[in-house]
Design a protein around this motif. Sequence first.
Motif, PDB file in Angstrom:
ATOM      1  N   MET A   1      12.625 100.837  58.542  1.00 42.89           N
ATOM      2  CA  MET A   1      13.416  99.631  58.698  1.00 42.89           C
ATOM      3  C   MET A   1      14.781  99.838  58.042  1.00 42.89           C
ATOM      4  O   MET A   1      14.893 100.384  56.960  1.00 42.89           O
ATOM      5  CB  MET A   1      12.684  98.457  58.053  1.00 42.89           C
ATOM      6  CG  MET A   1      13.353  97.147  58.322  1.00 42.89           C
ATOM      7  SD  MET A   1      12.239  95.821  57.855  1.00 42.89           S
ATOM      8  CE  MET A   1      13.396  94.712  57.157  1.00 42.89           C
ATOM      9  N   VAL A   2      15.814  99.374  58.705  1.00 43.18           N
ATOM     10  CA  VAL A   2      17.174  99.508  58.201  1.00 43.18           C
ATOM     11  C   VAL A   2      17.419  98.446  57.139  1.00 43.18           C
ATOM     12  O   VAL A   2      17.151  97.265  57.344  1.00 43.18           O
ATOM     13  CB  VAL A   2      18.189  99.330  59.354  1.00 43.18           C
ATOM     14  CG1 VAL A   2      19.598  99.352  58.830  1.00 43.18           C
ATOM     15  CG2 VAL A   2      17.985 100.413  60.396  1.00 43.18           C
ATOM     16  N   GLU A   6      22.712  98.944  54.957  1.00 43.14           N
ATOM     17  CA  GLU A   6      22.829  99.973  55.991  1.00 43.14           C
ATOM     18  C   GLU A   6      23.089  99.341  57.354  1.00 43.14           C
ATOM     19  O   GLU A   6      23.913  99.818  58.135  1.00 43.14           O
ATOM     20  CB  GLU A   6      21.569 100.836  56.039  1.00 43.14           C
ATOM     21  CG  GLU A   6      21.712 102.017  56.974  1.00 43.14           C
ATOM     22  CD  GLU A   6      20.488 102.920  56.966  1.00 43.14           C
ATOM     23  OE1 GLU A   6      20.400 103.742  57.893  1.00 43.14           O
ATOM     24  OE2 GLU A   6      19.641 102.802  56.071  1.00 43.14           O
ATOM     25  N   GLY A   7      22.420  98.251  57.642  1.00 43.74           N
ATOM     26  CA  GLY A   7      22.644  97.542  58.899  1.00 43.74           C
ATOM     27  C   GLY A   7      24.069  97.008  58.994  1.00 43.74           C
ATOM     28  O   GLY A   7      24.707  97.093  60.047  1.00 43.74           O
ATOM     29  N   ARG A  11      26.962  98.139  61.679  1.00 45.74           N
ATOM     30  CA  ARG A  11      27.699  97.155  62.479  1.00 45.74           C
ATOM     31  C   ARG A  11      29.209  97.376  62.325  1.00 45.74           C
ATOM     32  O   ARG A  11      29.947  97.360  63.303  1.00 45.74           O
ATOM     33  CB  ARG A  11      27.310  95.737  62.045  1.00 45.74           C
ATOM     34  CG  ARG A  11      27.948  94.650  62.865  1.00 45.74           C
ATOM     35  CD  ARG A  11      27.299  93.299  62.542  1.00 45.74           C
ATOM     36  NE  ARG A  11      27.996  92.217  63.196  1.00 45.74           N
ATOM     37  CZ  ARG A  11      27.873  91.880  64.462  1.00 45.74           C
ATOM     38  NH1 ARG A  11      27.041  92.545  65.242  1.00 45.74           N
ATOM     39  NH2 ARG A  11      28.547  90.867  64.971  1.00 45.74           N
ATOM     40  N   ILE A  12      29.644  97.602  61.103  1.00 49.07           N
ATOM     41  CA  ILE A  12      31.061  97.875  60.849  1.00 49.07           C
ATOM     42  C   ILE A  12      31.495  99.131  61.590  1.00 49.07           C
ATOM     43  O   ILE A  12      32.525  99.142  62.263  1.00 49.07           O
ATOM     44  CB  ILE A  12      31.334  97.978  59.336  1.00 49.07           C
ATOM     45  CG1 ILE A  12      31.202  96.595  58.691  1.00 49.07           C
ATOM     46  CG2 ILE A  12      32.708  98.586  59.056  1.00 49.07           C
ATOM     47  CD1 ILE A  12      31.191  96.614  57.172  1.00 49.07           C
ATOM     48  N   ARG A  13      30.703 100.187  61.508  1.00 53.52           N
ATOM     49  CA  ARG A  13      31.032 101.440  62.214  1.00 53.52           C
ATOM     50  C   ARG A  13      31.112 101.219  63.723  1.00 53.52           C
ATOM     51  O   ARG A  13      32.006 101.750  64.394  1.00 53.52           O
ATOM     52  CB  ARG A  13      29.991 102.516  61.912  1.00 53.52           C
ATOM     53  CG  ARG A  13      30.148 103.149  60.578  1.00 53.52           C
ATOM     54  CD  ARG A  13      29.176 104.328  60.425  1.00 53.52           C
ATOM     55  NE  ARG A  13      28.974 104.606  59.038  1.00 53.52           N
ATOM     56  CZ  ARG A  13      27.853 104.364  58.350  1.00 53.52           C
ATOM     57  NH1 ARG A  13      26.801 103.853  58.957  1.00 53.52           N
ATOM     58  NH2 ARG A  13      27.780 104.651  57.082  1.00 53.52           N
ATOM     59  N   ALA A  76      31.068  91.413  59.992  1.00 52.07           N
ATOM     60  CA  ALA A  76      29.930  91.870  59.191  1.00 52.07           C
ATOM     61  C   ALA A  76      29.665  91.006  57.968  1.00 52.07           C
ATOM     62  O   ALA A  76      29.289  91.505  56.917  1.00 52.07           O
ATOM     63  CB  ALA A  76      30.154  93.321  58.762  1.00 52.07           C
ATOM     64  N   GLY A  77      29.839  89.719  58.106  1.00 57.71           N
ATOM     65  CA  GLY A  77      29.509  88.860  56.975  1.00 57.71           C
ATOM     66  C   GLY A  77      30.573  87.825  56.687  1.00 57.71           C
ATOM     67  O   GLY A  77      31.306  87.400  57.571  1.00 57.71           O
TER      68      GLY A  77
END
Length: 127
Positions: A1-2, A6-7, A11-13, A76-77
Amino acid sequence: MVGKDEGKRNRIRTFIHAAEGTFLIHALAITYARWFAPESVKSSGELKELEKGLAINVGKDLDWLDSELEGKRFIAGDGVSAADTMCLFSVQFIFARDLCAGRKVGEWRMWRGGYGSVRGRRVGKGL
């Protein structure tokens, strides 16, 4: 599980790569057509037809970003990430040059919701 971080980094990448590898690639196709089309193509109206076809991808790119931002202020947030700044550059490039086949800025929720306010904010640290 991520893991959560890391998730978030993934997402940013994803959006960092999409900013230049998808959004700008599609936008540049129209830009280059405008720059390098012979006068005969421009005056005949063929360039406008070509732009309409090429702009379909630009519209789909903006629709995707819009759907990814639904219910969120940033990619991302709660804070601005490198992905937001890169995507914002691409989106502003597209809107400033009217590369979306006559669709207007206000059609995308992200813009009405303040995504353009990313400009001038400090990018988060620690990712």
